[in-house]
Design a protein around this motif. Structure first.
Motif, PDB file in Angstrom:
ATOM      1  N   ALA A 173       8.338   7.311  11.371  1.00  0.00           N
ATOM      2  CA  ALA A 173       8.370   6.773  10.009  1.00  0.00           C
ATOM      3  C   ALA A 173       9.516   7.462   9.277  1.00  0.00           C
ATOM      4  CB  ALA A 173       7.050   7.039   9.307  1.00  0.00           C
ATOM      5  N   PRO A 174      10.304   6.710   8.517  1.00  0.00           N
ATOM      6  CA  PRO A 174      11.456   7.330   7.858  1.00  0.00           C
ATOM      7  C   PRO A 174      11.030   8.211   6.698  1.00  0.00           C
ATOM      8  CG  PRO A 174      11.274   5.015   7.220  1.00  0.00           C
ATOM      9  CD  PRO A 174      10.182   5.265   8.223  1.00  0.00           C
ATOM     10  N   ARG A 213      11.608   4.062  12.324  1.00  0.00           N
ATOM     11  CA  ARG A 213      10.908   2.776  12.307  1.00  0.00           C
ATOM     12  C   ARG A 213      10.916   2.248  10.882  1.00  0.00           C
ATOM     13  NH1 ARG A 213       5.433   4.086  13.456  1.00  0.00           N
ATOM     14  NH2 ARG A 213       5.243   4.157  11.210  1.00  0.00           N
ATOM     15  N   LEU A 214      11.297   1.013  10.698  1.00  0.00           N
ATOM     16  CA  LEU A 214      11.442   0.455   9.356  1.00  0.00           C
ATOM     17  C   LEU A 214      10.191  -0.261   8.885  1.00  0.00           C
ATOM     18  CD1 LEU A 214      14.988  -0.970  10.000  1.00  0.00           C
ATOM     19  CD2 LEU A 214      14.437   1.062   8.640  1.00  0.00           C
ATOM     20  N   ALA A 215       9.384  -0.771   9.820  1.00  0.00           N
ATOM     21  CA  ALA A 215       8.190  -1.542   9.457  1.00  0.00           C
ATOM     22  C   ALA A 215       7.237  -1.496  10.640  1.00  0.00           C
ATOM     23  CB  ALA A 215       8.571  -2.984   9.120  1.00  0.00           C
ATOM     24  N   GLN A 216       6.022  -1.948  10.425  1.00  0.00           N
ATOM     25  CA  GLN A 216       5.056  -1.969  11.520  1.00  0.00           C
ATOM     26  C   GLN A 216       5.504  -2.927  12.614  1.00  0.00           C
ATOM     27  OE1 GLN A 216       2.494   0.176  11.568  1.00  0.00           O
ATOM     28  NE2 GLN A 216       3.427   0.904   9.699  1.00  0.00           N
TER      29      GLN A 216
ATOM     30  N   LEU B 102       8.488  -8.864   7.454  1.00  0.00           N
ATOM     31  CA  LEU B 102       8.190  -7.514   6.964  1.00  0.00           C
ATOM     32  C   LEU B 102       6.694  -7.272   6.809  1.00  0.00           C
ATOM     33  CD1 LEU B 102      11.078  -7.268   4.349  1.00  0.00           C
ATOM     34  CD2 LEU B 102      10.773  -5.710   6.297  1.00  0.00           C
ATOM     35  N   SER B 230      10.932  -4.387   1.838  1.00  0.00           N
ATOM     36  CA  SER B 230      11.429  -3.349   2.750  1.00  0.00           C
ATOM     37  C   SER B 230      10.902  -1.976   2.370  1.00  0.00           C
ATOM     38  CB  SER B 230      12.960  -3.317   2.718  1.00  0.00           C
ATOM     39  OG  SER B 230      13.499  -4.556   3.122  1.00  0.00           O
ATOM     40  N   ALA B 233       7.204  -1.882   3.236  1.00  0.00           N
ATOM     41  CA  ALA B 233       6.974  -1.835   4.688  1.00  0.00           C
ATOM     42  C   ALA B 233       7.250  -0.440   5.238  1.00  0.00           C
ATOM     43  CB  ALA B 233       7.844  -2.879   5.398  1.00  0.00           C
ATOM     44  N   ALA B 234       8.288   0.213   4.714  1.00  0.00           N
ATOM     45  CA  ALA B 234       8.612   1.556   5.199  1.00  0.00           C
ATOM     46  C   ALA B 234       7.561   2.566   4.754  1.00  0.00           C
ATOM     47  CB  ALA B 234       9.996   1.977   4.700  1.00  0.00           C
ATOM     48  N   CYS B 236       4.334   1.897   4.430  1.00  0.00           N
ATOM     49  CA  CYS B 236       3.037   1.614   5.062  1.00  0.00           C
ATOM     50  C   CYS B 236       2.855   2.469   6.306  1.00  0.00           C
ATOM     51  CB  CYS B 236       2.943   0.151   5.495  1.00  0.00           C
ATOM     52  SG  CYS B 236       2.689  -0.964   4.129  1.00  0.00           S
ATOM     53  N   ARG B 237       1.656   2.946   6.478  1.00  0.00           N
ATOM     54  CA  ARG B 237       1.333   3.636   7.717  1.00  0.00           C
ATOM     55  C   ARG B 237       0.453   2.714   8.542  1.00  0.00           C
ATOM     56  NH1 ARG B 237       5.008   5.323   6.431  1.00  0.00           N
ATOM     57  NH2 ARG B 237       5.664   7.341   5.674  1.00  0.00           N
TER      58      ARG B 237
END
Lengths: 243, 243
Positions: A173-174, A213-216, B102, B230, B233-234, B236-237
């Motif tokens: 995760a960023p 990782r940018l998204a799930q 996304l 974006s 989404a970033a 979110c875990r």
């Protein structure tokens, strides 16, 4: 003094030009036909490379001529370069537009083992889109559009310092603050729709590109590049506007 | 057992259907012609609302019939709804595609004082784009596409709790972690290209929408919506995938 309708003229020669400039081509058309500026009105302009100016219209019509009243140099607070594999279809067009709006510094099309840009590079069209995005966002910078080049050639040419990231659905995760760096710019690599191959991933890793990782979900190439631009833009703080 | 080529079938009736389902229309075409699945092969499917399944192809051709081998219910870790004013031109098309990729939960077209959606809502086309984005990202959820409705009607209908944000070039820098909430979902309002008017901004504020700035420059409507998607989404875990 009247301001011409909201306008932002692209004058690549602003730095070199003297105090009077005769406009040509697209910009003459833009000023005389789109903005419909008249003699005596004020305009704003940029060279797309950080220099802006206030102009007075001297003549608009058969010849469009302006006088530069003041120039102002802007410094970038941060610089993001996106190295991007070829997306599918004509999606690069809007990628150019959106990266331009977000204030990304450069789009570098990289040719990869699994996919090359070839005829997907449409430089003239992209230039027009980048200029339109710059006008829309009234930014002193135009998105730089590099020529396509092999990933392998680009890596040894990297400037030292700065941040290097790889868009990777298997990455971590960023850290939201880890998109800008005081020590140089940020370079993010985004693979083509078929992805980087193992040897490319190894080389990127050797050059310090850490996977994020940018998204799930797995994102398309152009969506990943745009997500990177969005995360970077949100992390940027305003920079100095005068030098 | 052979897997059919990478595939993700949209079966809206998966929850209601029995153990054998006859596919029709687009999905029958997708399975028999695009994926070219054959009897005995496995497929994956979703109802687009959090239920996925593993299927066995019983017949593909004149009639396309599948058996459900296993169903799995997924819970959303977080939910983002974007209330969006009308963008210019045909830019809503790719907005639907990108928000779908996304993992945004819902796009709610809001009619504003300065601009209404009118004929810019293209529900059938958007549904196809949302399904394609869901397949592309192999997500159990399809982007929900609400009917256009006046902003004023939407505010009193808001569920309590959660986060409410307003995309606003004059807002504060966003806290990168402040896009998801344990207490309900996130709703972000994005104005049309002409912006919300003063009375709309006042009402949004009364309903707890706090202004956040997404980038240094002013963004187009669809770019702002995509930047919001974006950033969310970033943030979110991964959530639980079984229930």
């Amino acid at each position: 003094v009247a301001e011409a309708a909201p306008s932002f003229v692209h004058l690549p020669d602003l730095a070199a030009g003297g105090d009077e400039i005769v406009l040509s081509g697209d910009e003459a058309h833009y000023v005389s036909r789109v903005v419909r500026a008249r003699a005596g009105e004020r305009l704003h302009a940029t060279d797309g490379a950080g220099l802006t100016a206030t102009l007075e219209v001297l003549a608009a019509g058969a010849e469009t001529r302006v006088r530069v009243l003041a120039r102002e140099r802007h410094e970038r607070a941060a610089r993001l370069e996106i190295w991007c594999g070829v997306p599918e279809g004509d999606r690069a067009d809007w990628l150019v537009e959106k990266l331009g709006e977000l204030g990304v510094a450069a789009l570098v099309p990289v040719d990869c083992a699994r996919a090359s840009w070839g005829r997907s590079v449409r430089h003239e069209r992209w230039e027009r889109l980048a200029i339109a995005a710059m006008r829309q966002s009234r930014s002193p910078w135009k998105l730089e559009l590099a020529a396509a080049r092999p990933l392998g050639d680009s890596l040894p040419a990297l400037a030292p310092g700065g941040l290097r990231r790889l868009a990777d659905p298997l990455g971590g995760a960023p850290d939201p603050d880890a998109w800008t760096s005081a020590d140089g710019g940020t370079v993010v690599a985004v693979g083509p729709s078929s992805g980087f191959d193992a040897s490319e991933l190894k080389r990127l890793s050797e050059y310090g590109f850490t996977p994020v990782r940018l998204a799930q979900a797995r994102l398309r190439t152009e969506t990943a590049a745009l997500a990177v631009g969005s995360l970077w833009a949100a992390a940027c703080r305003p920079g100095p506007t005068r030098a």
